[in-house]
Enzyme design. Structure first.
Site, PDB file in Angstrom:
ATOM      1  N   GLY A 145      79.617  -3.999  -6.691  1.00 29.45           N
ATOM      2  CA  GLY A 145      79.478  -2.981  -7.727  1.00 29.45           C
ATOM      3  C   GLY A 145      79.406  -3.577  -9.124  1.00 29.45           C
ATOM      4  N   ASP A 147      82.329  -5.562   0.775  1.00 26.55           N
ATOM      5  CA  ASP A 147      81.706  -4.307   0.373  1.00 26.55           C
ATOM      6  C   ASP A 147      81.266  -3.583   1.646  1.00 26.55           C
ATOM      7  OD1 ASP A 147      80.442  -3.607  -2.781  1.00 26.55           O
ATOM      8  OD2 ASP A 147      80.146  -2.248  -1.103  1.00 26.55           O
ATOM      9  N   ILE A 148      80.814  -2.354   1.471  1.00 29.58           N
ATOM     10  CA  ILE A 148      80.443  -1.525   2.628  1.00 29.58           C
ATOM     11  C   ILE A 148      79.243  -2.114   3.378  1.00 29.58           C
ATOM     12  CG2 ILE A 148      79.024   0.024   1.186  1.00 29.58           C
ATOM     13  CD1 ILE A 148      81.238   1.402   3.912  1.00 29.58           C
ATOM     14  N   ARG A 149      78.386  -2.875   2.648  1.00 26.73           N
ATOM     15  CA  ARG A 149      77.286  -3.567   3.341  1.00 26.73           C
ATOM     16  C   ARG A 149      77.066  -4.949   2.726  1.00 26.73           C
ATOM     17  NH1 ARG A 149      75.216   0.661   0.513  1.00 26.73           N
ATOM     18  NH2 ARG A 149      75.492   2.018   2.294  1.00 26.73           N
ATOM     19  N   ASP A 205      84.560  -1.489   5.148  1.00 24.58           N
ATOM     20  CA  ASP A 205      84.654  -0.084   4.764  1.00 24.58           C
ATOM     21  C   ASP A 205      86.143   0.130   4.473  1.00 24.58           C
ATOM     22  OD1 ASP A 205      85.018   2.635   4.687  1.00 24.58           O
ATOM     23  OD2 ASP A 205      83.804   3.064   6.464  1.00 24.58           O
ATOM     24  N   TYR A 237      86.921  12.760  -9.137  1.00 20.45           N
ATOM     25  CA  TYR A 237      87.190  11.346  -9.443  1.00 20.45           C
ATOM     26  C   TYR A 237      88.478  11.233 -10.267  1.00 20.45           C
ATOM     27  CZ  TYR A 237      86.269   6.871 -11.926  1.00 20.45           C
ATOM     28  OH  TYR A 237      86.340   5.602 -12.469  1.00 20.45           O
ATOM     29  N   LYS A 256      92.071   9.564  -9.343  1.00 20.53           N
ATOM     30  CA  LYS A 256      92.667   8.467 -10.130  1.00 20.53           C
ATOM     31  C   LYS A 256      94.097   8.811 -10.563  1.00 20.53           C
ATOM     32  CE  LYS A 256      89.391   5.379 -10.008  1.00 20.53           C
ATOM     33  NZ  LYS A 256      89.584   4.178  -9.185  1.00 20.53           N
TER      34      LYS A 256
HETATM   35  C1  AKB Z   1      82.480   7.018 -14.987  1.00 22.82           C
HETATM   36  O1  AKB Z   1      81.711   7.337 -15.913  1.00 22.82           O
HETATM   37  O2  AKB Z   1      82.724   7.729 -14.013  1.00 22.82           O
HETATM   38  C2  AKB Z   1      83.203   5.691 -15.094  1.00 22.82           C
HETATM   39  C3  AKB Z   1      84.546   5.830 -15.716  1.00 22.82           C
HETATM   40  C4  AKB Z   1      84.687   6.134 -17.141  1.00 22.82           C
HETATM   41  O3  AKB Z   1      85.530   5.694 -15.041  1.00 22.82           O
HETATM   42  N1  AKB Z   1      82.413   4.768 -15.849  1.00 22.82           N
END
Ligand code: AKB
Length: 317
Positions: free
Chosen positions: A13, A36-38, A51, A140, A144
């Site tokens: 990544g 990584d996954i692949r 994975d 997301y 977190k």
């Molecule tokens: C995103 O935009 O999702 C990331 C972040 C700020 O964690 N770059």
């Protein structure tokens, strides 16, 4: 491989690619295990498919390579996560859980990347403090916040040496981001150097916290190498580099490439950006382990353009 290994998840990544290089420089290629996954088409050094949902494979790799540290970078970012929230939750949470359980069993030090996405509309947007209301508006961000709390729990309950920062948007010339809300700040440089206009998916005046990759890598390694006693926050540290708007980065690029044109067509990512801070108070990171950013918008832009120019082999004038 050497006796003790550092394992990176999500090594292909945006951050993983650059962090791997830096770790290999510091500790030698033999001490670094990329996963990584692949498998990527081109690779150097040790690479295994992993994975992060596969706890069995993780354990096998830890035993096989004598893993003593994990940088757990595999995650689904903010914009991509909104397209498939359940899947994003599964990868981000179950993946972290597997890492934390393994860290507990094998005595591994863990780096967990959190994000400015932990904040939401209820948080003060300017100079957002270390301790603030955490009511994120993306899956997301929710993952977190939960991840930060699990990290702290594993530290307090089991003594797992887990360390974390809340990354702002990261800008790099070596690798592309994928699926984030701050991705525009990388794409815009590529278009500029290729002599193409750029249509930004955020409004011109959307101010967000950002950081140049060399600062992000240095912060990560400084935190991971700090004496344990200095790491007083085991959820996640606020981390700041610079803050700018799309209009400001476009204006900075124009100083180097006068013909560059940016236009603005906001999409669903605008709402995500609007829920995030404009700037971050990272006083705790500065105080506890001496964090100090080096790059501002001006220096970063000059460096990005120089590297991308070399990459695309085009003349800027
Ligand atoms: C995103 O935009 O999702 C990331 C972040 C700020 O964690 N770059």
């Amino acid at each position: 491989m050497t006796k003790e290994t550092i394992l990176i998840t999500g090594a292909s990544g945006q951050i993983g690619t650059v962090l791997t290089e830096e770790l290999r420089k510091r500790y030698g290629s033999d001490a670094i295990l990329q996963t990584d996954i692949r498998l990527p088409e081109e690779r150097q050094g040790h690479f295994e498919v992993l994975d992060v949902l596969d706890a069995g494979q993780l354990t096998r790799l830890i035993r096989k390579y004598h893993v003593r540290q994990v940088y757990h970078l595999a995650a689904i970012l903010s914009a991509k996560g909104e397209k498939n929230p359940k899947w994003a939750w599964e990868i981000n949470m179950a993946g972290l859980f597997n890492i934390l359980e393994a860290a507990r069993e094998f005595g591994i030090r863990v780096f967990f990347p959190s994000s400015i996405a932990v904040f939401g509309g209820m948080t003060p947007r300017v100079n957002t403090p270390q301790y603030a209301v955490l009511q994120p508006e993306t899956v997301y961000g929710i993952s977190k916040v939960a991840g930060e709390n699990w990290c702290q729990y594993f530290y307090q309950k089991y003594g797992v040496d887990v360390r974390s920062v809340r990354y702002p948007g990261i800008i790099s010339y070596q690798s592309m981001p994928g699926g984030g809300t701050t991705d525009y700040a990388v794409e815009i440089y590529h278009n500029a150097v290729k002599g193409e206009p750029y249509t930004c998916f955020l409004e011109a005046n959307t101010r967000l916290p950002m950081m140049y990759m060399p600062d992000a890598i240095r912060a990560t390694l400084e935190l991971m190498e700090a004496p344990a006693a200095s790491v007083k926050i085991r959820s996640s540290y606020n981390l700041a580099g610079m803050s700018f708007t799309p209009a400001e980065v476009a204006a900075e690029i124009k100083k180097h490439i006068p013909g560059f044109q940016a236009t603005y067509e906001a999409d669903f990512r605008q709402n995500i950006a609007a829920s995030w801070p404009e700037s971050i108070d990272d006083g705790s990171a500065r105080e506890d382990w001496g964090w100090q950013p080096e790059y501002g918008l001006e220096e970063m832009t000059a460096d990005m353009l120089a590297h991308l120019k070399e990459y695309y082999q085009v003349a800027l004038m």
